[in-house]
Design a protein around this motif. Structure first.
Motif, PDB file in Angstrom:
ATOM      1  N   TYR A 165       0.727  -1.035   0.032  1.00  0.00           N
ATOM      2  CA  TYR A 165      -0.120  -0.040  -0.061  1.00  0.00           C
ATOM      3  C   TYR A 165       0.975   1.161  -0.011  1.00  0.00           C
ATOM      4  O   TYR A 165       0.163   2.221  -0.111  1.00  0.00           O
ATOM      5  CB  TYR A 165      -1.057   0.031   1.191  1.00  0.00           C
ATOM      6  CG  TYR A 165      -1.899  -1.161   1.303  1.00  0.00           C
ATOM      7  CD1 TYR A 165      -3.201  -1.338   0.455  1.00  0.00           C
ATOM      8  CD2 TYR A 165      -1.728  -2.302   2.189  1.00  0.00           C
ATOM      9  CE1 TYR A 165      -3.871  -2.406   0.382  1.00  0.00           C
ATOM     10  CE2 TYR A 165      -2.374  -3.296   1.933  1.00  0.00           C
ATOM     11  CZ  TYR A 165      -3.624  -3.441   1.142  1.00  0.00           C
ATOM     12  OH  TYR A 165      -4.531  -4.370   1.380  1.00  0.00           O
ATOM     13  N   CYS A 166       2.077   1.321   0.191  1.00  0.00           N
ATOM     14  CA  CYS A 166       2.898   2.424   0.301  1.00  0.00           C
ATOM     15  C   CYS A 166       4.363   2.132  -0.561  1.00  0.00           C
ATOM     16  O   CYS A 166       4.558   1.097  -0.946  1.00  0.00           O
ATOM     17  CB  CYS A 166       3.542   2.537   1.732  1.00  0.00           C
ATOM     18  SG  CYS A 166       2.031   2.784   2.791  1.00  0.00           S
ATOM     19  N   ALA A 167       5.087   3.266  -0.458  1.00  0.00           N
ATOM     20  CA  ALA A 167       6.248   3.096  -1.284  1.00  0.00           C
ATOM     21  C   ALA A 167       7.310   2.170  -0.390  1.00  0.00           C
ATOM     22  O   ALA A 167       7.274   2.218   0.768  1.00  0.00           O
ATOM     23  CB  ALA A 167       6.881   4.648  -1.721  1.00  0.00           C
ATOM     24  N   TRP A 168       8.295   1.749  -1.216  1.00  0.00           N
ATOM     25  CA  TRP A 168       9.132   0.772  -0.502  1.00  0.00           C
ATOM     26  C   TRP A 168      10.053   1.669   0.690  1.00  0.00           C
ATOM     27  O   TRP A 168      10.541   1.027   1.647  1.00  0.00           O
ATOM     28  CB  TRP A 168      10.296   0.233  -1.397  1.00  0.00           C
ATOM     29  CG  TRP A 168      11.219   1.014  -2.183  1.00  0.00           C
ATOM     30  CD1 TRP A 168      11.197   1.771  -3.287  1.00  0.00           C
ATOM     31  CD2 TRP A 168      12.271   1.791  -1.701  1.00  0.00           C
ATOM     32  NE1 TRP A 168      11.960   2.449  -3.873  1.00  0.00           N
ATOM     33  CE2 TRP A 168      12.727   2.565  -2.756  1.00  0.00           C
ATOM     34  CE3 TRP A 168      13.048   1.770  -0.521  1.00  0.00           C
ATOM     35  CZ2 TRP A 168      14.018   3.313  -2.564  1.00  0.00           C
ATOM     36  CZ3 TRP A 168      14.128   2.418  -0.427  1.00  0.00           C
ATOM     37  CH2 TRP A 168      14.660   3.255  -1.486  1.00  0.00           C
ATOM     38  N   GLN A 169      10.093   2.946   0.506  1.00  0.00           N
ATOM     39  CA  GLN A 169      10.917   3.830   1.614  1.00  0.00           C
ATOM     40  C   GLN A 169      10.320   3.647   2.781  1.00  0.00           C
ATOM     41  O   GLN A 169      11.057   3.852   4.019  1.00  0.00           O
ATOM     42  CB  GLN A 169      10.828   5.241   1.208  1.00  0.00           C
ATOM     43  CG  GLN A 169      11.777   5.588  -0.007  1.00  0.00           C
ATOM     44  CD  GLN A 169      11.242   5.315  -1.436  1.00  0.00           C
ATOM     45  OE1 GLN A 169       9.971   4.804  -1.362  1.00  0.00           O
ATOM     46  NE2 GLN A 169      11.703   5.752  -2.470  1.00  0.00           N
ATOM     47  N   TRP A 170       9.119   3.436   2.944  1.00  0.00           N
ATOM     48  CA  TRP A 170       8.332   3.281   4.579  1.00  0.00           C
ATOM     49  C   TRP A 170       8.918   2.070   5.170  1.00  0.00           C
ATOM     50  O   TRP A 170       8.878   1.857   6.307  1.00  0.00           O
ATOM     51  CB  TRP A 170       6.881   3.153   4.469  1.00  0.00           C
ATOM     52  CG  TRP A 170       6.471   4.537   3.962  1.00  0.00           C
ATOM     53  CD1 TRP A 170       6.177   5.101   2.763  1.00  0.00           C
ATOM     54  CD2 TRP A 170       6.037   5.635   5.097  1.00  0.00           C
ATOM     55  NE1 TRP A 170       5.844   6.476   2.937  1.00  0.00           N
ATOM     56  CE2 TRP A 170       5.750   6.709   4.314  1.00  0.00           C
ATOM     57  CE3 TRP A 170       6.478   5.918   6.394  1.00  0.00           C
ATOM     58  CZ2 TRP A 170       5.561   8.243   4.813  1.00  0.00           C
ATOM     59  CZ3 TRP A 170       6.056   6.812   6.977  1.00  0.00           C
ATOM     60  CH2 TRP A 170       5.459   7.893   6.138  1.00  0.00           C
ATOM     61  N   VAL A 171       9.562   1.046   4.539  1.00  0.00           N
ATOM     62  CA  VAL A 171      10.239  -0.113   5.300  1.00  0.00           C
ATOM     63  C   VAL A 171      11.210   0.301   6.152  1.00  0.00           C
ATOM     64  O   VAL A 171      11.678   0.003   7.201  1.00  0.00           O
ATOM     65  CB  VAL A 171      10.531  -1.188   4.362  1.00  0.00           C
ATOM     66  CG1 VAL A 171       9.504  -1.755   3.690  1.00  0.00           C
ATOM     67  CG2 VAL A 171      11.853  -0.642   3.646  1.00  0.00           C
ATOM     68  N   PHE A 172      11.895   1.556   5.703  1.00  0.00           N
ATOM     69  CA  PHE A 172      12.862   2.219   6.676  1.00  0.00           C
ATOM     70  C   PHE A 172      12.229   3.229   7.467  1.00  0.00           C
ATOM     71  O   PHE A 172      12.532   3.652   8.804  1.00  0.00           O
ATOM     72  CB  PHE A 172      14.447   2.866   5.959  1.00  0.00           C
ATOM     73  CG  PHE A 172      14.626   1.867   5.118  1.00  0.00           C
ATOM     74  CD1 PHE A 172      15.557   0.741   5.519  1.00  0.00           C
ATOM     75  CD2 PHE A 172      14.370   1.541   3.514  1.00  0.00           C
ATOM     76  CE1 PHE A 172      16.199  -0.026   4.838  1.00  0.00           C
ATOM     77  CE2 PHE A 172      15.240   0.733   2.601  1.00  0.00           C
ATOM     78  CZ  PHE A 172      15.726  -0.183   3.337  1.00  0.00           C
ATOM     79  N   TRP A 173      11.411   3.944   7.078  1.00  0.00           N
ATOM     80  CA  TRP A 173      10.882   5.224   7.927  1.00  0.00           C
ATOM     81  C   TRP A 173       9.928   4.611   9.141  1.00  0.00           C
ATOM     82  O   TRP A 173      10.248   5.233  10.236  1.00  0.00           O
ATOM     83  CB  TRP A 173       9.518   5.838   7.112  1.00  0.00           C
ATOM     84  CG  TRP A 173      10.258   6.861   6.091  1.00  0.00           C
ATOM     85  CD1 TRP A 173       9.875   6.947   4.849  1.00  0.00           C
ATOM     86  CD2 TRP A 173      11.022   8.165   6.271  1.00  0.00           C
ATOM     87  NE1 TRP A 173      10.580   8.028   4.223  1.00  0.00           N
ATOM     88  CE2 TRP A 173      11.285   8.862   5.104  1.00  0.00           C
ATOM     89  CE3 TRP A 173      11.719   8.488   7.414  1.00  0.00           C
ATOM     90  CZ2 TRP A 173      12.162   9.938   4.995  1.00  0.00           C
ATOM     91  CZ3 TRP A 173      12.412   9.648   7.335  1.00  0.00           C
ATOM     92  CH2 TRP A 173      12.778  10.232   6.275  1.00  0.00           C
ATOM     93  N   ILE A 174       9.628   3.308   9.217  1.00  0.00           N
ATOM     94  CA  ILE A 174       9.087   2.837  10.296  1.00  0.00           C
ATOM     95  C   ILE A 174       9.938   2.827  11.561  1.00  0.00           C
ATOM     96  O   ILE A 174       9.520   2.858  12.665  1.00  0.00           O
ATOM     97  CB  ILE A 174       8.448   1.418   9.738  1.00  0.00           C
ATOM     98  CG1 ILE A 174       7.306   1.031  11.116  1.00  0.00           C
ATOM     99  CG2 ILE A 174       9.532   0.177   9.400  1.00  0.00           C
ATOM    100  CD1 ILE A 174       6.471  -0.177  10.677  1.00  0.00           C
ATOM    101  N   ASN A 175      11.335   2.620  11.206  1.00  0.00           N
ATOM    102  CA  ASN A 175      12.280   2.389  12.404  1.00  0.00           C
ATOM    103  C   ASN A 175      12.453   3.815  13.116  1.00  0.00           C
ATOM    104  O   ASN A 175      12.723   3.905  14.388  1.00  0.00           O
ATOM    105  CB  ASN A 175      13.462   2.374  11.574  1.00  0.00           C
ATOM    106  CG  ASN A 175      13.764   0.715  11.007  1.00  0.00           C
ATOM    107  OD1 ASN A 175      13.013  -0.139  11.644  1.00  0.00           O
ATOM    108  ND2 ASN A 175      14.556   0.635  10.238  1.00  0.00           N
ATOM    109  N   VAL A 176      12.139   4.804  12.426  1.00  0.00           N
ATOM    110  CA  VAL A 176      12.400   6.321  13.238  1.00  0.00           C
ATOM    111  C   VAL A 176      11.318   6.313  14.393  1.00  0.00           C
ATOM    112  O   VAL A 176      12.194   6.779  15.569  1.00  0.00           O
ATOM    113  CB  VAL A 176      12.189   7.375  11.937  1.00  0.00           C
ATOM    114  CG1 VAL A 176      12.532   8.521  12.699  1.00  0.00           C
ATOM    115  CG2 VAL A 176      13.193   7.142  10.997  1.00  0.00           C
ATOM    116  N   PRO A 177      10.091   6.220  14.368  1.00  0.00           N
ATOM    117  CA  PRO A 177       9.378   6.634  15.572  1.00  0.00           C
ATOM    118  C   PRO A 177       9.616   5.580  16.592  1.00  0.00           C
ATOM    119  O   PRO A 177       9.816   6.145  17.959  1.00  0.00           O
ATOM    120  CB  PRO A 177       8.028   6.510  14.911  1.00  0.00           C
ATOM    121  CG  PRO A 177       7.945   5.959  13.676  1.00  0.00           C
ATOM    122  CD  PRO A 177       9.347   6.297  13.068  1.00  0.00           C
ATOM    123  N   VAL A 178       9.873   4.475  16.171  1.00  0.00           N
ATOM    124  CA  VAL A 178       9.972   3.315  17.475  1.00  0.00           C
ATOM    125  C   VAL A 178      11.585   3.549  17.978  1.00  0.00           C
ATOM    126  O   VAL A 178      11.604   3.327  18.988  1.00  0.00           O
ATOM    127  CB  VAL A 178       9.895   1.721  16.732  1.00  0.00           C
ATOM    128  CG1 VAL A 178      10.440   0.857  17.651  1.00  0.00           C
ATOM    129  CG2 VAL A 178       8.741   1.372  15.960  1.00  0.00           C
TER     130      VAL A 178
END
Length: 488
Positions: A165-178
């Motif tokens: 559902y999203c661009a592949w970049q979000w597999v890395f963005w998810i690490n940021v808030p956690v």
């Protein structure tokens, strides 16, 4: 400020277990999420097989080369401090990965990400070892292994949802808030501790990093340059020379970063050997299985992630149980049975794999392999940190994780070479043919791990040598110190 070997206050131990486990969670999550995204990198970033290997191996290479250094820095300057710094580097590098416009930029950012993880992972295990007494340490490490398993289990599903559902970049963005939330909680909830190193062994740090880099560079480059090439053979030779220089220096150093006497301890040596073979088989298979479901069987990323849950979801369920039982029965039976199950499951998977195979035929092999992996994760870690004095838990964890990540690098390279020799990306049939050969190699390596595990000591606790932690503590510690003096 606490000193190493003194249990943290009761109100702190739960926070230590959770926050240290989250660090292990995000570093393991990232390996698996990226494996799910490999086909996206292939099409959107025009990455070839070598590029795909590098998106995993750049991370694993930095991880493997710097983990001993990360542990030594934690011992000298504070485990909490370096753990927080590692999280900060990991988060910043995750953002850089997401902002990458080319596969080269992505590989460079993944390298920095691996540097951060090299601080986080060994110190996460060391923080837990410091916080819990021996009688509860196996259960705590089991929880650590279970949460790490949750990262492995959630990775394909999280990656599949993101990629669907999203661009592949979000597999890395998810690490940021956690990572940011964990970092802030660590600042206020963790207690600082140090190891037994009053000085940093700078020559040892440099020699260890250089030796590990040369030794792991060889399998990373072998699929492209060839195992018989001057580059690969020269890298192996240089690594061997640097490793010999590192070992000679450790015999002379006043405060060595890796006391060689630890390797006289059978529990320490065998557990590290099993860890290498486990990671070789597991991470190499992960590289292939994620692609098998998509390239070989035509599933989308989300379908792939859900199907992989039966395999990599097992540590979340089994690892805490195995870790707790190891306090009573010892580590050896779990390592032996676990490696046999892993090898048997992967061999069964290779037998069933073929063009158009139904998922029902793959479920049981994946479950069997997953249960085996889950039994080995916490017991190997427990055997390593339990076989050295409490003040050495940092260097023990660093050694164990260095060995594991080195195994991962060799596993991806060797399984990719086996795949390329017998198959390719030209058609699903060609892919599945190569996949079967790669998984046979992974199974053989796992069976070798079971044989090595038979050499581990059978008594509960794996030969723990800790200060002030039971009636038999003083003798093992004296023996360990004698071993350190002997190799000097």
């Amino acid at each position: 400020m606490s000193t190493t070997g003194t249990p943290a206050p009761a109100r702190r131990t739960a926070w230590t277990a959770v926050l240290a486990s989250i660090g292990a969670f995000v570093t393991s999550l990232d390996v698996v999420v990226v494996s799910t995204a490999l086909p996206k990198f292939q099409t959107q970033l025009h990455a070839g097989l070598s590029d795909l290997e590098w998106t995993l191996n750049a991370y694993n290479l930095a991880f493997a080369c710097l983990m001993l250094t990360g542990s030594a820095l934690g011992d000298r300057f504070g485990k909490k401090r370096l753990y927080v710094i590692g999280l900060a580097v990991f988060v910043a590098a995750s953002a850089a990965c997401a902002l990458s416009g080319t596969v080269g930029e992505l590989i460079a950012a993944r390298t920095v990400q691996g540097c951060g993880a090299a601080l986080v992972l060994p110190l996460s295990l060391s923080l837990i070892s410091d916080a819990f007494p021996p009688g509860k340490r196996g259960a705590a490490i089991g929880i650590w292994g279970g949460i790490t398993g949750l990262g492995v289990a959630a990775g394909p599903v999280v990656g599949g949802v993101i990629l669907q559902y999203c661009a592949w970049q979000w597999v890395f963005w998810i690490n940021v808030p956690v990572g940011v939330v964990t970092l802030l909680l660590c600042l206020v909830r963790l207690t600082e501790s140090h190891g037994n190193r009053p000085q940093l062994d700078v020559p040892g740090v440099i020699l260890a990093a250089a030796a590990l880099f040369a030794l792991t560079w060889a399998p990373v480059r072998a699929p492209s340059a060839g195992w018989g090439s001057a580059e690969v053979l020269g890298s192996l030779a240089l690594g061997a020379v640097l490793l010999a220089a590192f070992l000679l220096w450790q015999r002379r150093a006043r405060h060595p970063m890796l006391p060689l006497g630890h390797f006289r301890n059978r529990a320490f040596s065998t557990a590290n050997a099993v860890a290498f073979l486990l990671s070789f088989s597991l991470i190499g298979s992960l590289f292939m299985v994620a692609q098998m479901f998509q390239t070989g069987l035509g599933h989308d990323p989300l379908q792939t992630g859900v199907r992989m849950l039966v395999w990599n979801g097992m540590p979340m369920i089994v690892a805490p149980v195995a870790g707790g039982l190891s306090d009573r029965f010892g580590n050896r039976p779990f390592m032996i049975v676990g490696m046999l199950l892993q090898g048997g499951g992967l061999l069964w998977l290779a037998e069933e794999a073929g063009p158009g195979v139904g998922f029902a035929s793959l479920v049981l092999p994946l479950v069997v392999s997953g249960i085996g992996i889950s039994m080995v994760f916490p017991t190997v870690a427990g055997a390593v940190v339990g076989s050295v004095p409490a003040g050495e838990s940092g260097v023990a964890a660093g050694t164990n994780n260095t060995v594991r990540e080195s195994g991962a690098v060799f596993g991806v390279a060797v399984l990719a070479a086996a795949f390329a020799a017998h198959g390719g990306y030209g058609s699903p049939a060609s892919f599945m043919h190569g996949f079967r050969y790669a998984e046979v190699v992974a199974a053989v390596v796992a069976f070798a791990g079971a044989l090595v595990a038979c050499l581990a000591p059978g008594r509960p606790g794996g030969g723990a040598a800790t200060v002030g932690e039971g009636p038999g503590a003083r003798a093992p510690l004296a023996k360990d110190r004698a071993g350190v003096r002997a190799v000097r």
